[in-house]
Design a protein around this motif. Structure first.
Motif, PDB file in Angstrom:
ATOM      1  N   ARG A   1       0.712  -1.351   0.067  1.00 49.23           N
ATOM      2  CA  ARG A   1      -0.112  -0.088  -0.288  1.00 49.23           C
ATOM      3  C   ARG A   1       0.798   1.373   0.068  1.00 49.23           C
ATOM      4  O   ARG A   1       1.979   1.353   0.640  1.00 49.23           O
TER       5      ARG A   1
ATOM      6  N   ARG B   1     -13.881 -15.019   4.738  1.00 50.11           N
ATOM      7  CA  ARG B   1     -14.765 -15.472   5.807  1.00 50.11           C
ATOM      8  C   ARG B   1     -16.245 -15.183   5.336  1.00 50.11           C
ATOM      9  O   ARG B   1     -16.919 -15.243   6.223  1.00 50.11           O
TER      10      ARG B   1
ATOM     11  N   ARG C   1     -14.659  -0.733  -0.989  1.00 49.41           N
ATOM     12  CA  ARG C   1     -14.180  -0.182   0.271  1.00 49.41           C
ATOM     13  C   ARG C   1     -13.281  -1.170   0.888  1.00 49.41           C
ATOM     14  O   ARG C   1     -13.519  -2.398   0.726  1.00 49.41           O
ATOM     15  N   LEU C   2     -12.219  -0.840   1.563  1.00 50.58           N
ATOM     16  CA  LEU C   2     -11.235  -1.709   2.023  1.00 50.58           C
ATOM     17  C   LEU C   2     -11.985  -2.306   3.175  1.00 50.58           C
ATOM     18  O   LEU C   2     -12.686  -1.613   4.367  1.00 50.58           O
ATOM     19  N   ILE C   3     -11.760  -3.631   3.340  1.00 55.05           N
ATOM     20  CA  ILE C   3     -12.510  -4.257   4.402  1.00 55.05           C
ATOM     21  C   ILE C   3     -11.772  -4.048   5.962  1.00 55.05           C
ATOM     22  O   ILE C   3     -12.609  -3.913   6.993  1.00 55.05           O
ATOM     23  N   ASP C   4     -10.686  -3.640   5.661  1.00 59.08           N
ATOM     24  CA  ASP C   4      -9.792  -3.195   7.085  1.00 59.08           C
ATOM     25  C   ASP C   4      -8.813  -2.078   6.479  1.00 59.08           C
ATOM     26  O   ASP C   4      -7.856  -2.563   6.116  1.00 59.08           O
ATOM     27  N   ASP C   5      -9.159  -0.848   6.952  1.00 58.82           N
ATOM     28  CA  ASP C   5      -8.223   0.038   6.550  1.00 58.82           C
ATOM     29  C   ASP C   5      -6.613  -0.019   6.805  1.00 58.82           C
ATOM     30  O   ASP C   5      -5.752   0.381   6.146  1.00 58.82           O
ATOM     31  N   ALA C   6      -6.542  -0.880   7.995  1.00 56.55           N
ATOM     32  CA  ALA C   6      -5.273  -0.934   8.498  1.00 56.55           C
ATOM     33  C   ALA C   6      -4.461  -2.362   7.848  1.00 56.55           C
ATOM     34  O   ALA C   6      -3.136  -2.495   8.172  1.00 56.55           O
ATOM     35  N   ASP C   7      -5.276  -2.897   7.167  1.00 55.37           N
ATOM     36  CA  ASP C   7      -4.772  -4.358   6.650  1.00 55.37           C
ATOM     37  C   ASP C   7      -5.131  -4.418   5.287  1.00 55.37           C
ATOM     38  O   ASP C   7      -6.271  -5.217   4.973  1.00 55.37           O
TER      39      ASP C   7
ATOM     40  N   SER D   1      -4.472  -6.243   2.957  1.00 53.16           N
ATOM     41  CA  SER D   1      -4.342  -7.719   2.481  1.00 53.16           C
ATOM     42  C   SER D   1      -5.742  -8.613   2.979  1.00 53.16           C
ATOM     43  O   SER D   1      -5.868  -9.628   2.575  1.00 53.16           O
ATOM     44  N   ARG D   2      -6.572  -7.789   3.623  1.00 51.11           N
ATOM     45  CA  ARG D   2      -7.880  -8.368   3.949  1.00 51.11           C
ATOM     46  C   ARG D   2      -8.760  -8.249   2.643  1.00 51.11           C
ATOM     47  O   ARG D   2      -9.631  -8.845   2.419  1.00 51.11           O
TER      48      ARG D   2
END
Length: 604
Positions: free
Chosen positions: A14, A381, A442-448, A450-451
């Protein structure tokens, strides 16, 4: 439970830029890329000459061609094509559906450097849709047109705009068309020289967009775009190279996913493509089930409604279930989000049947991206995730205040533009050369990162209520389709400039028939008491679980007549042209907001 597939975990790089945009790239390097599809064919004809490549139904059995047989036929056909005045300015138009002869002609054209233009067979078979075919003909100026059966596709052959094109058919009858079987005979053309001239930049196909928002555009598709995409998939899905894949597939080849992604996935990896003559439609799904009883595929591609029907069949037939899961590595859905209930049932059946799970996943791409650009290649998931960038793809996200992102892409799989349409080509790219997809993510997890990313609708589908509140129409529509299944096959949201969200409903006639529900036509709207009660109850339940007028449908009307392809309301892919429907059915939209109308379904 998927350890046997040796899946590669997501690895994403990123980069946050000063202008607020975000760049995402794969952490994996792109592997070797073939020069052209013909090199794949030569490779497998030499390495596994007798392995089945193509198969189609022939009575109770299958007509099968091995790799060496396909190569021999392709070279013969290519010789006949070389002797004609064909090329980028005079391509081959293919108006009929999937078949071995369709495949041989396409591969031969790519071998000889002649682009093909496969179009939806509905354009020829539905009289009201012939103007769409005429538009394509006038756009690409074909020098040849192919149909499997000249009698069945007589409407296409009779078009005035095709009068100067050579007609070619596997069943010419009395049409005067050239017999395709004649192309399988010897020809003195220098095929080797023609094939040697093919480069990664050689135009292989002109694929038509769906035309859901405007007239269909011709996407220029090169050899490089197709071969790079397969190299990307091989990196992300190592099981496709570990053993030759097997596919039983109905997805149409005029569409980039069926004709480029799925077909080339078999060719690039020495796999076997069994052409499914069925599909998830009334009267045809039984054919699909018969084919699945014959062949244990390693990969299963379908749309969510197809998987829903398959789950019902698998639960009722243990032998079919065992056959289906026997060799299965991957279940791949596209076209819409897979309902979580269907996902859960597929996992349960797989574990009960063979004790291990296939990879259940999806991806994101466009005709313009050849097609896969994002792919979920580690176990997810749940449904709705479209994954991470494939190697060699750069994703640019332009986020808004809510974290919703305008998605743009670049890389070797992205088209250089549209056939004979410089204005639309210029509009399609931003100042940095990124293709503007028009889709929101939309990013599933803004901090990760790779999700992965989740699809969040089309930017252009969103609209404002009178209150100034934005309706995120894409995601709301997917949520409603899941909540209203199996009574609704599609829907169109309304509410631009009004106080509340409404919808026009396309009912599931098969479900209605199974329940014995009658419908009364009321000037384009359906009045069917039990169906209206069922939908009202579900809308009321949804309203109780949501907050804000933008997330809640207040009322609906059920359509009597389904969206018309001939009138431009629906595309051959089944996509709805929302603006066209809203314009043509403005009277029905008004009835949604008339509290006294008897056809109106209101959430309490």
């Amino acid at each position: 439970m998927t350890d046997h597939l040796n899946l590669r975990p997501h690895k994403v790089i990123r980069t946050d830029r000063e202008d607020g945009s975000i760049l995402l790239q794969s952490g994996y390097a792109l592997g070797p890329v073939a020069r052209c599809t013909g090199d794949w064919l030569h490779h497998w004809a030499d390495k596994t000459p007798d392995h089945v490549f193509l198969a189609e139904r022939d009575g109770d059995g299958w007509r099968k061609l091995s790799y060496v047989q396909v190569l021999e036929a392709v070279r013969s056909i290519a010789g006949h094509l070389i002797s004609r005045d064909l090329g980028p300015g005079r391509p081959i138009l293919i108006v009929s559906g999937n078949s071995i002869d369709h495949a041989l002609l396409s591969l031969a054209a790519q071998y000889a450097g002649v682009p093909t233009v496969p179009v939806a067979e509905q354009y020829s078979l539905i009289p009201a849709a012939l103007p769409r075919l005429d538009h394509v003909v006038r756009l690409v100026n074909p020098g040849m047109v192919y149909a499997q059966d000249a009698t069945q596709y007589a409407g296409a052959f009779a078009l005035e705009s095709l009068s100067s094109a050579e007609k070619l058919s596997s069943a010419p009858g009395a049409s005067g068309a050239t017999d395709f079987n004649d192309f399988l005979g010897p020809n003195g053309a220098d095929v080797d020289s023609a094939f040697a001239k093919i480069t990664p930049d050689t135009l292989a196909k002109i694929l038509m967009t769906s035309g859901s928002t405007s007239d269909p555009k011709g996407v220029l598709t090169t050899q490089r775009m197709m071969t790079t995409n397969q190299a990307q998939l091989a990196q992300a899905l190592p099981f496709v190279t570990a053993r030759p894949p097997v596919l039983v597939d109905w997805l149409p080849w005029n569409h980039v996913f069926g004709g480029s992604h799925n077909f080339n996935l078999m060719l690039a990896n020495g796999g076997s493509f069994y052409i499914d003559d069925g599909k998830p439609a009334p009267g045809l799904f039984d054919k699909t089930l018969a084919n699945l009883r014959d062949v244990s595929a390693t990969i299963s591609f379908n749309v969510p409604v197809g998987f829903a029907q398959l789950v019902t069949a698998l639960k009722a037939d243990k032998q079919l279930c065992e056959r289906y899961f026997a060799e299965l590595d991957m279940i791949f859905y596209a076209g819409a989000s897979l309902p979580q209930a269907t996902w859960a049932e597929l996992e349960r059946l797989a574990l009960e049947t063979c004790g291990q799970l296939p990879l259940i996943n999806s991806s994101w791409g466009l005709t313009e991206s050849a097609p896969a650009a994002l792919l979920q290649h580690e176990p997810a998931r749940g449904a709705g995730i479209v994954g991470v960038p494939l190697p060699g793809v750069t994703v640019k996200l332009i986020p808004d205040a809510d974290g919703r992102c305008d998605l743009r892409i670049s890389g070797d799989t992205i088209t250089k533009g549209y056939h004979d349409n410089p204005a639309k080509t210029a509009e399609a790219f931003d100042a940095e050369g990124f293709f503007i997809s028009g889709d929101a993510m939309r990013l599933i997890d803004d901090a990760d990162p790779s999700r992965g990313l989740m699809f969040d609708g089309r930017m252009s589908e969103d609209f404002k209520l009178m209150t100034g509140t934005w309706v995120r129409a894409g995601q709301l529509r997917l949520d409603l389709l899941a909540a209203l299944a199996p009574y609704v096959t599609d829907l169109v949201l309304t509410g631009q400039g009004r106080e509340q969200v409404g919808m026009l409903i396309v009912p599931n006639r098969a479900t209605m028939a199974a329940k014995g529900w009658d419908a009364t036509d009321d000037n384009g709207a359906m009045i069917c008491a039990p169906l209206m009660q069922e939908i009202a109850a579900r809308l009321t339940d949804l309203a109780a679980k949501t907050s804000g007028s933008a997330n809640r449908v207040a009322a609906a009307v059920i359509l009597t007549d389904p969206p018309s392809m001939g009138d431009g309301e629906a595309t051959a892919k089944g996509n709805l042209n929302f603006p066209k429907i809203l314009m043509r059915r403005a009277g029905l939209v008004a009835r949604i907001y008339d509290v006294a109308d008897p056809a109106r379904i209101a959430a309490l």
